[in-house]
Scaffold this motif. Structure first.
Motif, short mmCIF file in Angstrom:
data_model
loop_
_atom_site.label_atom_id
_atom_site.label_comp_id
_atom_site.label_asym_id
_atom_site.label_seq_id
_atom_site.Cartn_x
_atom_site.Cartn_y
_atom_site.Cartn_z
N GLU A 71 -12.61 -1.18 -4.93
CA GLU A 71 -11.59 -1.43 -5.53
C GLU A 71 -10.68 -0.34 -5.87
O GLU A 71 -9.33 -0.37 -5.59
CB GLU A 71 -12.03 -2.24 -6.79
N LEU A 72 -11.29 0.59 -6.39
CA LEU A 72 -10.48 1.91 -6.79
C LEU A 72 -9.82 2.67 -5.30
O LEU A 72 -8.58 3.04 -5.40
CB LEU A 72 -11.49 3.13 -7.19
N LEU A 73 -10.44 2.20 -4.15
CA LEU A 73 -9.96 2.71 -2.88
C LEU A 73 -9.03 1.97 -2.09
O LEU A 73 -8.31 2.15 -1.08
CB LEU A 73 -11.07 3.46 -2.06
N GLN A 74 -8.80 0.79 -2.85
CA GLN A 74 -7.86 -0.19 -2.12
C GLN A 74 -6.52 -0.09 -2.85
O GLN A 74 -5.60 0.16 -2.14
CB GLN A 74 -8.91 -1.56 -2.32
N GLU A 75 -6.31 -0.60 -4.11
CA GLU A 75 -5.17 -0.80 -4.66
C GLU A 75 -4.14 0.45 -4.52
O GLU A 75 -2.94 0.57 -4.33
CB GLU A 75 -5.24 -1.53 -6.11
N PRO A 76 -4.71 1.59 -5.26
CA PRO A 76 -4.05 2.75 -5.31
C PRO A 76 -3.84 3.30 -4.08
O PRO A 76 -2.62 4.12 -3.79
CB PRO A 76 -5.11 3.89 -5.85
#
Length: 274
Positions: A180-185
């Motif tokens: 999740e951290l590597l997707q949206e940002p």
């Protein structure tokens, strides 16, 4: 020599077997390819109409199309390569991967080839339809540089995904949060819909550690030349991308060996919810 030949044959068969599953699955239901392509067009259309409303240059519509094209590969890396061994662990299949006599690298490379084929079919349809429907201007077109930038970027992205696949197993349920951290940002900091040059230089440099950022910038330069507002010279970007790809592939080999050692010594790695 005979032992090496047998090992090579075993790993090639494993690689082909893992790639075969995803390649066949791509064509199992033809309507899925069309629907996925249509969904991709609708998603990027919102950005294109936003740029038209704001009166932005037409080349920005090309940025959105190329960004959407390459984004699909990044999502495939996150959810179908980096997370794959973790999903196998939850479904109880990881033990078969661990005890298999072939190299785990061969299994992951096979998954990567199958995933690249699957996404390439879908994304190529989106790319073609988007350029045809929205008529983004291409005043400069260098197919050799585009080809080089695209495939070196894939090596880097999927090498990073293979390295993450071992870390995800070791970190357990935190893997989901990392994806999740590597997707949206990444949507904001990799320049998917605008040139990376508009970001503060420090953020642009840090973001360039991800092959997606420089790869996307290089591909855009191959399509639009100076209008792409490239962050670095395209040849410099290709050299950095090659360097990153080699590092990530080496990391994936090291982490996989470490993961295998933990699995065999402690015997807890294959237990669900660990």
């Amino acid at each position: 020599m005979r032992k090496f030949k047998e090992s090579l044959e075993l790993n090639l068969r494993s690689l082909i077997a893992r790639a075969y599953v995803r390649i066949v699955a791509t064509h199992r239901e033809g309507s899925f390819i069309f629907l996925n392509g249509l969904t991709g067009i609708i998603s990027l259309a919102s950005y294109i109409y936003l740029y038209r409303t704001l009166g932005a240059k037409k080349v920005y519509e090309g940025f959105v199309i190329i960004g959407s094209f390459i984004l699909a590969f990044w999502l495939n890396v996150l959810w179908s390569i980096a997370s794959q061994l973790y999903w196998e662990k939850l479904s109880g299949n990881l033990r078969y991967f661990i005890i298999a006599p072939c190299s785990k690298i061969a299994i992951l490379i096979g998954m990567s080839i199958g995933g690249i084929y699957m996404i390439l079919i879908r994304s190529s349809l989106v790319l073609f339809l988007a350029f045809f429907v929205f008529k983004a201007p291409i005043k400069y077109f260098n197919p050799l540089l585009i080809f080089l930038a695209f495939f070196i970027t894939l090596f880097g992205l999927y090498g990073l995904g293979m390295a993450f696949s071992s870390l995800y197993l070791i970190w357990g349920r935190e893997a989901w949060h990392l994806s999740e951290l590597l997707q949206e940002p990444v949507y904001a900091f990799s320049g998917l819909y605008y040139p990376i040059k508009v970001l503060p230089i420090f953020i642009a440099i840090v973001s360039s550690l991800l092959p997606l950022t420089l790869g996307l910038d290089a591909i855009r330069q191959g399509f639009f030349g100076e209008e792409a507002q490239g962050f670095l010279n395209i040849y410099v970007e290709l050299i950095i991308l090659t360097f990153l790809a080699i590092i990530f592939i080496f990391m994936s080999y090291f982490f996989l060996k470490k993961m295998e050692e933990i699995a065999r010594e402690k015997g807890t790695l294959i237990e669900r919810w660990q």
